[in-house]
Design a protein around this motif. Sequence first.
Motif, PDB file in Angstrom:
ATOM      1  N   LEU B  86       0.833  -1.200   0.000  1.00 19.45           N
ATOM      2  CA  LEU B  86       0.000   0.000   0.000  1.00 19.45           C
ATOM      3  C   LEU B  86       0.863   1.244   0.000  1.00 19.45           C
ATOM      4  O   LEU B  86       1.792   1.361   0.805  1.00 19.45           O
ATOM      5  N   ASP B  87       0.598   2.125  -0.920  1.00 21.04           N
ATOM      6  CA  ASP B  87       1.207   3.457  -0.869  1.00 21.04           C
ATOM      7  C   ASP B  87       0.195   4.390  -1.515  1.00 21.04           C
ATOM      8  O   ASP B  87       0.228   4.621  -2.724  1.00 21.04           O
ATOM      9  N   ALA B  88      -0.736   4.856  -0.732  1.00 23.08           N
ATOM     10  CA  ALA B  88      -1.829   5.659  -1.273  1.00 23.08           C
ATOM     11  C   ALA B  88      -1.973   6.932  -0.459  1.00 23.08           C
ATOM     12  O   ALA B  88      -1.832   6.913   0.763  1.00 23.08           O
ATOM     13  N   THR B  89      -2.261   8.006  -1.175  1.00 26.68           N
ATOM     14  CA  THR B  89      -2.466   9.288  -0.514  1.00 26.68           C
ATOM     15  C   THR B  89      -3.895   9.760  -0.773  1.00 26.68           C
ATOM     16  O   THR B  89      -4.332   9.803  -1.921  1.00 26.68           O
ATOM     17  N   ILE B  90      -4.609  10.041   0.301  1.00 24.24           N
ATOM     18  CA  ILE B  90      -6.006  10.461   0.140  1.00 24.24           C
ATOM     19  C   ILE B  90      -6.295  11.674   1.023  1.00 24.24           C
ATOM     20  O   ILE B  90      -5.624  11.898   2.030  1.00 24.24           O
ATOM     21  N   GLY B  91      -7.312  12.409   0.598  1.00 20.17           N
ATOM     22  CA  GLY B  91      -7.810  13.490   1.458  1.00 20.17           C
ATOM     23  C   GLY B  91      -8.750  12.886   2.482  1.00 20.17           C
ATOM     24  O   GLY B  91      -9.488  11.956   2.184  1.00 20.17           O
ATOM     25  N   TYR B  92      -8.716  13.412   3.707  1.00 17.60           N
ATOM     26  CA  TYR B  92      -9.603  12.901   4.744  1.00 17.60           C
ATOM     27  C   TYR B  92      -9.948  14.033   5.687  1.00 17.60           C
ATOM     28  O   TYR B  92      -9.446  15.144   5.549  1.00 17.60           O
ATOM     29  N   VAL B  93     -10.842  13.765   6.606  1.00 14.61           N
ATOM     30  CA  VAL B  93     -11.150  14.756   7.640  1.00 14.61           C
ATOM     31  C   VAL B  93     -11.038  14.073   8.992  1.00 14.61           C
ATOM     32  O   VAL B  93     -11.768  13.128   9.279  1.00 14.61           O
ATOM     33  N   PHE B  94     -10.109  14.556   9.792  1.00 16.45           N
ATOM     34  CA  PHE B  94     -10.020  14.053  11.160  1.00 16.45           C
ATOM     35  C   PHE B  94     -10.864  14.912  12.071  1.00 16.45           C
ATOM     36  O   PHE B  94     -11.305  15.990  11.703  1.00 16.45           O
ATOM     37  N   THR B  95     -11.093  14.385  13.239  1.00 11.80           N
ATOM     38  CA  THR B  95     -11.890  15.157  14.189  1.00 11.80           C
ATOM     39  C   THR B  95     -11.035  15.407  15.422  1.00 11.80           C
ATOM     40  O   THR B  95     -11.440  15.115  16.552  1.00 11.80           O
ATOM     41  N   LEU B  96      -9.843  15.961  15.146  1.00  7.84           N
ATOM     42  CA  LEU B  96      -8.909  16.194  16.244  1.00  7.84           C
ATOM     43  C   LEU B  96      -9.495  17.230  17.191  1.00  7.84           C
ATOM     44  O   LEU B  96      -9.857  18.328  16.769  1.00  7.84           O
ATOM     45  N   ARG B  97      -9.616  16.853  18.450  1.00 10.00           N
ATOM     46  CA  ARG B  97     -10.259  17.667  19.480  1.00 10.00           C
ATOM     47  C   ARG B  97     -11.674  18.095  19.021  1.00 10.00           C
ATOM     48  O   ARG B  97     -12.120  19.210  19.298  1.00 10.00           O
ATOM     49  N   MET B  98     -12.349  17.187  18.335  1.00 16.33           N
ATOM     50  CA  MET B  98     -13.742  17.373  17.881  1.00 16.33           C
ATOM     51  C   MET B  98     -13.913  18.502  16.877  1.00 16.33           C
ATOM     52  O   MET B  98     -15.039  18.925  16.590  1.00 16.33           O
ATOM     53  N   ALA B  99     -12.806  19.017  16.334  1.00 15.56           N
ATOM     54  CA  ALA B  99     -12.961  20.026  15.295  1.00 15.56           C
ATOM     55  C   ALA B  99     -12.688  19.356  13.955  1.00 15.56           C
ATOM     56  O   ALA B  99     -11.737  18.576  13.841  1.00 15.56           O
ATOM     57  N   PRO B 100     -13.499  19.616  12.941  1.00 11.49           N
ATOM     58  CA  PRO B 100     -13.222  19.001  11.644  1.00 11.49           C
ATOM     59  C   PRO B 100     -11.901  19.532  11.115  1.00 11.49           C
ATOM     60  O   PRO B 100     -11.728  20.743  10.957  1.00 11.49           O
ATOM     61  N   THR B 101     -10.974  18.610  10.891  1.00  9.54           N
ATOM     62  CA  THR B 101      -9.618  18.974  10.510  1.00  9.54           C
ATOM     63  C   THR B 101      -9.278  18.321   9.181  1.00  9.54           C
ATOM     64  O   THR B 101      -9.011  17.116   9.136  1.00  9.54           O
ATOM     65  N   PRO B 102      -9.284  19.069   8.086  1.00  9.40           N
ATOM     66  CA  PRO B 102      -8.927  18.451   6.804  1.00  9.40           C
ATOM     67  C   PRO B 102      -7.471  18.022   6.850  1.00  9.40           C
ATOM     68  O   PRO B 102      -6.596  18.789   7.256  1.00  9.40           O
ATOM     69  N   VAL B 103      -7.223  16.788   6.453  1.00 12.10           N
ATOM     70  CA  VAL B 103      -5.866  16.245   6.467  1.00 12.10           C
ATOM     71  C   VAL B 103      -5.594  15.523   5.168  1.00 12.10           C
ATOM     72  O   VAL B 103      -6.493  15.235   4.378  1.00 12.10           O
ATOM     73  N   ARG B 104      -4.319  15.262   4.971  1.00 12.46           N
ATOM     74  CA  ARG B 104      -3.905  14.396   3.884  1.00 12.46           C
ATOM     75  C   ARG B 104      -3.316  13.172   4.566  1.00 12.46           C
ATOM     76  O   ARG B 104      -2.508  13.302   5.504  1.00 12.46           O
TER      77      ARG B 104
END
Lengths: 419, 128
Positions: B86-104
Motif C-alpha cells: 500500500l502506498d496511497a495518498t487520500i484526502g480525509y477529515v479528522f476530528t482532532l479535538r472534535m474540530a473538523p480537521t482536513p488532512v492528507r
Amino acid sequence: MNADQTRESLEVLTQFLYVAPVGLLQFQSNGAIELVSPLAAQLLVPLNPAGDLSNAYAALAPLVPDLARQVREFPESEGPIVDHSRCAVTAGGRRFVLALTVRRIHGDLHMAVLEDVTALDEREQQLQRDQERFRAIFANVREYAIYTVSLDGIIDEWNQSLAQFGGWRPEDVLGRSLDMFFVAEDRQDRLPAVLLSRARQNGSVETEGWCLRRDGSRFWANSVITILPDGEKALRGFVVVSRDMTERKRVEDELRRFATTDPLTGAFNRRYGESCIVKALDESVTGGQRPGILLLDIDHFKSINDRYSHEAGDRALCALVNACKATLAETQPVVRWGGEEFLVLLPSTDLDQATATAERLREAIRHASVPTRNGVIRMTVSIGGAIGQGESIENLVHRADTALYTAKRNGRDCVVMAA
Amino acid sequence: MTSQPAFADPGLIAWLETASDQDLDTLPFGVVAMAPDGIVVAYNKAESTIAGLRPERVIGRHFFSSVAPCTNNYMVAERFVQEAELDATIGYVFTLRMAPTPVRLRLLKRPDARRMYLIVERRMPGEC
C-alpha cells in the motif's frame, strides 16, 4: 484542579468522545460545524471524500438533501427536526443504512446524531420478507391451520389459514385459549393443558381428535404442537399445526369395518371374533369376571337352501344376525363363525345369565321370518354354550362345541350349556 | 540518519523502518506506526500534539478501532487489512479535538516491512 489534572481530565473526555460508537455533530443554523465526533467522520467522509466536514448541510446532503430548509422552517425553539430517519446511501460500491436525528437544542445550537444501522435494517427486511412468505403460505393452505399460542395456550395471532380451516375471524380467536378449538369432552378432561405440558417436556407432541369449526361443527384433526423457543434458554410459546383428517378418518373407519365384519350379514368376522375372545379371556385373568360364548347353529340349514334358494338362505342368515343384535347389548358381539354357524361372546357372565341369554336368542330366532317367493322361511337354532375358566380359546370353543353337539342330538331347537 | 524525508518522499517507508522514536519526533508531520495487526507501536510528537493524545494512551491499542475510529472504514482501515502492499495518498477529515480537521493521509504498507504506517499532514480546505 491544577494544570495536570485539567489536562488529564481533558484527555479522558477526548478519549471518551473518540471511541463513542455514535456520530455526533454540533452545528449552527447556517450549517457551520462546531464539533464533530470521530464516528460521524467515519460515516460521512466516505459519502463525500472531497469534502471537509465544515458544513453540516453539505456533509448530510447525501442523507437529507433539504436539511437546510427543514431547519430553517422548524418553528420551535427546541425539539426534533429529523427524528430517527433511515437513509440508504452507497459508498465504495456498498449499501449502508444510516439513522439520522437532528435536534434544535437551543436558539442557534443544533445537534445531529448519526448511527450505522445497516445490519439492523437488513434484519428487519429479512423479517419482513419472512412475514410475507408466511402470509403467502397461510393464504394458500387449505387443509391446515397454523397458529401460535403463548406459554399458557392463549392465541396471540390470527392468519388466513384459520379462516380457511374453521371459518374463524381474528376477533373470534385473539386473546382466547386454544381450548376453544376442542370439543366439550376433551375440555373437561383438560386435554389442551395436558398436550401443552407434554410438548414442553418432549419438544413436541402429536395428537388426533375432534376439532371445532366456528359454526359449531366438528371434524377429525391431526395436530402437532411444537415449542417455540425464545433465544437459547427460554420458551416463547407453541406453534400448532392442525390438519383436517375427516376424509382420512372416514376411509380408515371404513377399512376397519371391512377388515372386521362379514360383508353379508354385518356380523363380525371370525378372525376379529377370535381376537375378542382372546382379549376377554386375558382380561378375566386379572379382572375376575368370566366370559362366556354361545355357539349357534341353524337347524337343517342345507334343506332351507335347497328348498328356497341360496339367495333366500343368505337372507335367512341376515335375519338371524339381526334378531341376535336386537336381543343383545353392544358389548356382546355377534360373530359369523362358519358358513351357517354363529358365535356370541358374553364378556362377563355366569351360567344362569348365559343360559337365560341363550334361551332369549333361541326364541328371537324362532320368531324371525324371512318372506320369499316360495313362502315364509322360519328357522330354529341349536345352541351350545360354555363359561370360560381361565383356559385357552381352543379349549373354551371345544367345550361349547361339545355342548352344541349334545343340543343337536337332543332334538335341536334347544340350549345346552357345558358343565 | 539521513536528512529528514518529506511527506510525499518515495523513500519514506524505508526511512521510517529504521527510525527510532526520537527520529520520528523530529518530523513535522504525524506518524502512526503499527504492527501488522494494527496495534500502535510508535506515535510521534507531531501526531500527539494535534490529536491531543499522549503516546502512552495510544501505544499498545488497536489504531483503527479504538484510537481513531474515524478511519475505521473502507477508505483507510480496510485497505490496510485487504492489501498486501500500500502506498496511497487520500484526502480525509479528522476530528482532532472534535474540530473538523482536513488532512492528507498517506497509507504505507510493504510485505517485507516490520511495521505499517499512517502519515498525517494537515491540508487546506479545498486542497486535495
